[in-house]
Scaffold this active site. Structure first.
Site, mmCIF file in Angstrom:
data_model
loop_
_atom_site.group_PDB
_atom_site.id
_atom_site.type_symbol
_atom_site.label_atom_id
_atom_site.label_comp_id
_atom_site.label_asym_id
_atom_site.label_seq_id
_atom_site.Cartn_x
_atom_site.Cartn_y
_atom_site.Cartn_z
ATOM 1 N N HIS A 292 0.839 -1.260 0.192
ATOM 2 C CA HIS A 292 0.051 -0.158 -0.241
ATOM 3 C C HIS A 292 0.865 1.253 -0.039
ATOM 4 C CE1 HIS A 292 0.422 0.907 4.293
ATOM 5 N NE2 HIS A 292 0.718 -0.201 4.530
ATOM 6 N N ASP B 217 -0.418 4.506 1.144
ATOM 7 C CA ASP B 217 -0.528 5.427 2.156
ATOM 8 C C ASP B 217 0.062 5.272 3.347
ATOM 9 O OD1 ASP B 217 -2.187 3.422 2.608
ATOM 10 O OD2 ASP B 217 -3.884 4.512 3.854
ATOM 11 N N ASP C 120 6.725 0.997 6.693
ATOM 12 C CA ASP C 120 5.379 0.567 6.726
ATOM 13 C C ASP C 120 4.863 1.714 5.382
ATOM 14 O OD1 ASP C 120 2.950 -0.508 6.807
ATOM 15 O OD2 ASP C 120 2.191 0.557 8.412
ATOM 16 N N GLU D 64 -4.769 1.706 3.083
ATOM 17 C CA GLU D 64 -4.666 0.576 3.943
ATOM 18 C C GLU D 64 -4.815 1.197 5.512
ATOM 19 O OE1 GLU D 64 -2.850 -1.951 6.804
ATOM 20 O OE2 GLU D 64 -2.217 -0.049 6.440
ATOM 21 N N GLU D 65 -4.442 2.194 5.742
ATOM 22 C CA GLU D 65 -4.010 2.987 7.047
ATOM 23 C C GLU D 65 -5.611 3.258 7.573
ATOM 24 O OE1 GLU D 65 -1.760 2.596 8.710
ATOM 25 O OE2 GLU D 65 0.016 2.512 6.987
#
Length: 158
Positions: free
Chosen positions: A76, A78, A108, A142-143
């Site tokens: 991802h 974001d 991440d 995703e976040e």
């Protein structure tokens, strides 16, 4: 003609991704998707951009295989927020310091985005034809999970 190592290529792509502010909310992952589109296009990788809204694009790239099992490299683009006052470097600098790359999303998960993109690009440049398709997905959202990313992609491509 000078050649760039895979490590240098991944480092440069990660630095570019870190400089793309994709903090979610609001996301703005299209910045990263466009950066990846240009990178993959240069390697001759097939791709599509999918976006529920223009500023929240996902990129799906494919290295076609010979009909065997598919491998999906999922990541991802974001990130969560960053308070610059809590950092010793600009969180969106992509600064290379003592062999480490600094920036919001370096762990991440923009490092995985860069590694997967470089892997599929290198395979494509080498003319590799896998047993099954290799699919690279760099998704939005995703976040926070407001249905702009992977779950939405699964719905529309099912």
């Amino acid at each position: 003609m000078a050649t760039v190592s895979i490590r240098d290529e991944a480092t440069e792509l990660l630095q570019e991704l870190l400089r793309a502010d994709t903090v979610n909310p609001p996301g703005n992952e299209t910045i990263a998707a466009e950066l990846l589109r240009a990178y993959l296009e240069g390697a001759g990788v097939e791709y599509e951009l999918f976006a529920r809204v223009p500023e929240r694009a996902n990129i799906v790239a494919r290295l076609p295989g010979r009909g065997g099992p598919t491998l999906a490299l999922i990541s991802h683009t974001d990130t969560v927020r960053a308070d610059p006052e809590e950092w010793t470097v600009d969180p969106w600098s992509g600064e290379l310091r003592d062999g480490q790359i600094w920036g919001r999303g370096a762990l991440d998960m923009k490092s995985q985005v860069a590694a997967s993109a470089v892997a599929i690009a290198a395979l494509a440049r080498d003319g590799f034809v896998p047993a099954g398709d290799v699919i690279f997905v760099a998704s939005a959202d995703e976040e926070v999970g407001e249905d702009f990313g992977l779950s939405w992609l699964c719905e529309i491509t099912a």
